[in-house]
Design an enzyme around this catalytic site. Structure first.
Site, PDB file in Angstrom:
ATOM      1  N   VAL A 126       0.908  -1.151   0.000  1.00 50.28           N
ATOM      2  CA  VAL A 126       0.000   0.000   0.000  1.00 50.28           C
ATOM      3  C   VAL A 126       0.946   1.199   0.000  1.00 50.28           C
ATOM      4  O   VAL A 126       1.514   1.550   1.036  1.00 50.28           O
ATOM      5  CB  VAL A 126      -0.948  -0.008   1.214  1.00 50.28           C
ATOM      6  CG1 VAL A 126      -1.826   1.236   1.221  1.00 50.28           C
ATOM      7  CG2 VAL A 126      -1.801  -1.277   1.219  1.00 50.28           C
ATOM      8  N   PRO A 127       1.176   1.810  -1.156  1.00 52.60           N
ATOM      9  CA  PRO A 127       2.337   2.677  -1.383  1.00 52.60           C
ATOM     10  C   PRO A 127       2.275   4.080  -0.761  1.00 52.60           C
ATOM     11  O   PRO A 127       2.248   5.092  -1.461  1.00 52.60           O
ATOM     12  CB  PRO A 127       2.409   2.740  -2.908  1.00 52.60           C
ATOM     13  CG  PRO A 127       0.979   2.626  -3.336  1.00 52.60           C
ATOM     14  CD  PRO A 127       0.357   1.664  -2.364  1.00 52.60           C
ATOM     15  N   CYS A 128       2.351   4.135   0.549  1.00 54.89           N
ATOM     16  CA  CYS A 128       2.346   5.428   1.240  1.00 54.89           C
ATOM     17  C   CYS A 128       3.611   6.239   0.934  1.00 54.89           C
ATOM     18  O   CYS A 128       3.618   7.455   1.107  1.00 54.89           O
ATOM     19  CB  CYS A 128       2.167   5.228   2.741  1.00 54.89           C
ATOM     20  SG  CYS A 128       3.321   4.065   3.486  1.00 54.89           S
ATOM     21  N   HIS A 129       4.649   5.582   0.444  1.00 57.80           N
ATOM     22  CA  HIS A 129       5.890   6.289   0.098  1.00 57.80           C
ATOM     23  C   HIS A 129       5.715   7.198  -1.122  1.00 57.80           C
ATOM     24  O   HIS A 129       6.549   8.051  -1.373  1.00 57.80           O
ATOM     25  CB  HIS A 129       7.031   5.290  -0.138  1.00 57.80           C
ATOM     26  CG  HIS A 129       6.768   4.319  -1.255  1.00 57.80           C
ATOM     27  ND1 HIS A 129       6.011   3.185  -1.079  1.00 57.80           N
ATOM     28  CD2 HIS A 129       7.153   4.329  -2.546  1.00 57.80           C
ATOM     29  CE1 HIS A 129       5.952   2.520  -2.228  1.00 57.80           C
ATOM     30  NE2 HIS A 129       6.643   3.197  -3.136  1.00 57.80           N
TER      31      HIS A 129
END
Length: 163
Positions: A126-129
Site C-alpha cells: 500500500v504505497p504510502c511512500h
C-alpha cells in the site's frame, strides 16, 4: 481469527509480514515508527507468505509494478479510505497529501490524511511512500526519509534496489 507472521530479507532490511485470516495485514520495516509489538503478529508460519515474498522480490528487482495480494486492512473508516486511495497511485508516480485529500472528497483534511498515511500498516504494498509534501518535498515516512527516497528512486528509475 488467525494471525501469523514471517520475516523476510529485502534491500530495505528485514520485513515482517503479517497475515490475518489469509489476507496481508501488515508489512513492517525493522525501524518503522508505528510498528506494533511483536506479540500482536501471532506465531511464525512461513507457509502463507510464498506469494507475497515472490511479489516483493519482483518489486525490489524492478520487474513488478503492481501487487496482487489479498489485503486485510484494519483501521478507522477514514484510515481505510486513505489506504485504499493510496492503492490508486500508479507505480513510479507521486501525489501530495493535499491531492490525496481531494481525491477522497475531503480537501481540507490533508493533515488527517498525512496522519492516516503514516499509520499505514502495509507499507510498500500500500504505497504510502508515493505521497509528498505540497511543495513536492519528501516529508514523513514511518521508516525514514532515506527509505522513502530509495523506494521512489527504484520506481522512477526502474533499476533494481541493491541489497
Amino acid at each position: 481469527m488467525t494471525t501469523v507472521h514471517t520475516v523476510v530479507d529485502s534491500p530495505e532490511g528485514e520485513l515482517t509480514l503479517v497475515s490475518r485470516d489469509g489476507g496481508l495485514a501488515g508489512l513492517y520495516l525493522a525501524n518503522e515508527q508505528y510498528r506494533p509489538a511483536q506479540p500482536t503478529f501471532g506465531h511464525r508460519d512461513d507457509r502463507p507468505f510464498t506469494e507475497a515474498k515472490r511479489q516483493l522480490d519482483e518489486y525490489f528487482t524492478g520487474t513488478r509494478t503492481a501487487f496482487d495480494l489479498p489485503l486485510a486492512l484494519r483501521g478507522t473508516p477514514f484510515q481505510v479510505t486513505v489506504w485504499r486511495a493510496l492503492l490508486e497511485i500508479p507505480y513510479g508516480e507521486t501525489t501530495t497529501y493535499r491531492e490525496l485529500a481531494e481525491s477522497i472528497g475531503r480537501p481540507t483534511a490533508f493533515r488527517a490524511v498525512g496522519l492516516a498515511n503514516g499509520k499505514n500498516p502495509i507499507s510498500i504494498v500500500v504505497p504510502c511512500h508515493r505521497v509528498l509534501g505540497s511543495d513536492g518535498t519528501l516529508t514523513g515516512y514511518a521508516a525514514g526519509l532515506d527509505c522513502k527516497r530509495r523506494l521512489l528512486d527504484l520506481e522512477q528509475s526502474g533499476r533494481p534496489a541493491k541489497l
